[in-house]
Scaffold this motif. Sequence first.
Motif, PDB file in Angstrom:
ATOM      1  N   GLN A  87      -4.158  44.829  34.779  1.00  0.00           N
ATOM      2  CA  GLN A  87      -3.294  44.687  35.954  1.00  0.00           C
ATOM      3  C   GLN A  87      -2.984  46.085  36.474  1.00  0.00           C
ATOM      4  OE1 GLN A  87      -2.147  41.812  37.671  1.00  0.00           O
ATOM      5  NE2 GLN A  87      -1.620  43.450  39.107  1.00  0.00           N
TER       6      GLN A  87
ATOM      7  N   GLN B 139       6.949  37.150  31.061  1.00  0.00           N
ATOM      8  CA  GLN B 139       7.764  38.316  30.736  1.00  0.00           C
ATOM      9  C   GLN B 139       8.985  37.861  29.938  1.00  0.00           C
ATOM     10  OE1 GLN B 139      10.014  42.131  32.831  1.00  0.00           O
ATOM     11  NE2 GLN B 139       9.632  40.323  34.096  1.00  0.00           N
TER      12      GLN B 139
ATOM     13  N   PRO C 132       5.086  40.878  46.830  1.00  0.00           N
ATOM     14  CA  PRO C 132       5.966  41.965  46.388  1.00  0.00           C
ATOM     15  C   PRO C 132       7.358  41.819  46.981  1.00  0.00           C
ATOM     16  CG  PRO C 132       3.838  42.807  47.148  1.00  0.00           C
ATOM     17  CD  PRO C 132       3.885  41.361  47.524  1.00  0.00           C
TER      18      PRO C 132
ATOM     19  N   THR D 118       8.777  47.812  38.877  1.00  0.00           N
ATOM     20  CA  THR D 118       7.379  47.392  38.909  1.00  0.00           C
ATOM     21  C   THR D 118       6.672  47.850  37.647  1.00  0.00           C
ATOM     22  OG1 THR D 118       6.713  49.387  40.115  1.00  0.00           O
ATOM     23  CG2 THR D 118       7.251  47.436  41.422  1.00  0.00           C
TER      24      THR D 118
ATOM     25  N   THR E 119      -2.813  47.056  39.686  1.00  0.00           N
ATOM     26  CA  THR E 119      -1.943  47.076  40.857  1.00  0.00           C
ATOM     27  C   THR E 119      -0.522  46.759  40.421  1.00  0.00           C
ATOM     28  OG1 THR E 119      -3.742  46.307  42.280  1.00  0.00           O
ATOM     29  CG2 THR E 119      -1.503  46.063  43.126  1.00  0.00           C
TER      30      THR E 119
ATOM     31  N   THR F 233       2.571  48.104  35.462  1.00  0.00           N
ATOM     32  CA  THR F 233       1.125  47.935  35.339  1.00  0.00           C
ATOM     33  C   THR F 233       0.788  47.883  33.862  1.00  0.00           C
ATOM     34  OG1 THR F 233       0.714  50.326  35.359  1.00  0.00           O
ATOM     35  CG2 THR F 233       0.649  49.187  37.476  1.00  0.00           C
TER      36      THR F 233
ATOM     37  N   LEU G  61       3.926  36.176  35.605  1.00  0.00           N
ATOM     38  CA  LEU G  61       3.396  37.334  36.330  1.00  0.00           C
ATOM     39  C   LEU G  61       1.903  37.187  36.587  1.00  0.00           C
ATOM     40  CD1 LEU G  61       5.198  40.095  34.227  1.00  0.00           C
ATOM     41  CD2 LEU G  61       5.988  39.064  36.350  1.00  0.00           C
ATOM     42  N   PRO G  62       1.431  37.759  37.730  1.00  0.00           N
ATOM     43  CA  PRO G  62       2.238  38.267  38.837  1.00  0.00           C
ATOM     44  C   PRO G  62       2.948  37.135  39.563  1.00  0.00           C
ATOM     45  CG  PRO G  62      -0.074  38.277  39.444  1.00  0.00           C
ATOM     46  CD  PRO G  62      -0.013  37.882  37.993  1.00  0.00           C
ATOM     47  N   ALA G  63       4.063  37.433  40.216  1.00  0.00           N
ATOM     48  CA  ALA G  63       4.938  36.394  40.757  1.00  0.00           C
ATOM     49  C   ALA G  63       4.962  36.431  42.279  1.00  0.00           C
ATOM     50  CB  ALA G  63       6.349  36.555  40.204  1.00  0.00           C
TER      51      ALA G  63
ATOM     52  N   VAL H 175       3.004  45.295  39.885  1.00  0.00           N
ATOM     53  CA  VAL H 175       3.617  44.013  40.214  1.00  0.00           C
ATOM     54  C   VAL H 175       5.123  44.118  39.980  1.00  0.00           C
ATOM     55  CG1 VAL H 175       1.549  42.715  39.633  1.00  0.00           C
ATOM     56  CG2 VAL H 175       3.300  43.051  37.903  1.00  0.00           C
ATOM     57  N   THR H 176       5.869  43.339  40.740  1.00  0.00           N
ATOM     58  CA  THR H 176       7.319  43.322  40.585  1.00  0.00           C
ATOM     59  C   THR H 176       7.690  42.579  39.308  1.00  0.00           C
ATOM     60  OG1 THR H 176       7.638  43.380  42.979  1.00  0.00           O
ATOM     61  CG2 THR H 176       9.503  42.641  41.637  1.00  0.00           C
ATOM     62  N   LEU H 177       8.520  43.222  38.475  1.00  0.00           N
ATOM     63  CA  LEU H 177       9.010  42.619  37.234  1.00  0.00           C
ATOM     64  C   LEU H 177      10.443  42.120  37.378  1.00  0.00           C
ATOM     65  CD1 LEU H 177       7.720  45.330  34.742  1.00  0.00           C
ATOM     66  CD2 LEU H 177       6.598  43.169  35.329  1.00  0.00           C
TER      67      LEU H 177
END
Length: 211
Positions: free
Chosen positions: A199, A66, A186, A193, A201, A195, A181-183, A203-205
């Motif tokens: 992806q 990211q 959660p 978050t 589901t 998608t 990512l994904p990291a 994911v936390t950004l």
Amino acid sequence: MALLHRAELHPTKLELLASWLPGRPWYEGPAAADVERVAAFRFDDPAGAVGVETMLVRAGAGPVHQVPLTYRDAPLDGADDWLIGTTEHSVLGRRWVYDGCGDPVYVAALTEVIYSGGVQADEYFEVDGKVEHREPNMLVTGSGVADADIPATGALHHVTDEDNSTAVVTDSVRLTVLRRLPAGNPVAGAILTGTWDGQETPVTLAYATPR
């Protein structure tokens, strides 16, 4: 709303990132691989002066990274450490491209979206005098609510690259922007978050904690 131009960039964003990414402590991948775009989204600058885009990119067979970016028409004072490079935009002229974690406009936008439960900016192209909507290829959502009190981020006191994140300490909040990512698991609390294709589901950004 983000109004975009159909334009050429020299060098391109991906070319700039190909030379910049290998020097980051959170980067995983070959040192000399082509960088490909996986997905992207934008935030609005209320003043309309700074472009704010977050790109998800991959180098070779490495993970998704990211990279928040800001685009300016002049250098940002005191932000040399966060300058990725400059590019010539066929419509707007020279643009200074920064890692958004070191740019107060990105930091304020991220904070607002997280706490207000906001989403990415709508994107439009102007074509032959008409404005055309561009379908998003990434959806992001803040965990807050629309009538929340938004912390005024103020000055950036510390911006620190870590193993898999960048920490941004402001007057009112500490933001953590996850880089690969994904990291992991959660994160609870005030988060952003996302998608994208492949992806589904969320994911936390990024996440925020008050100071």
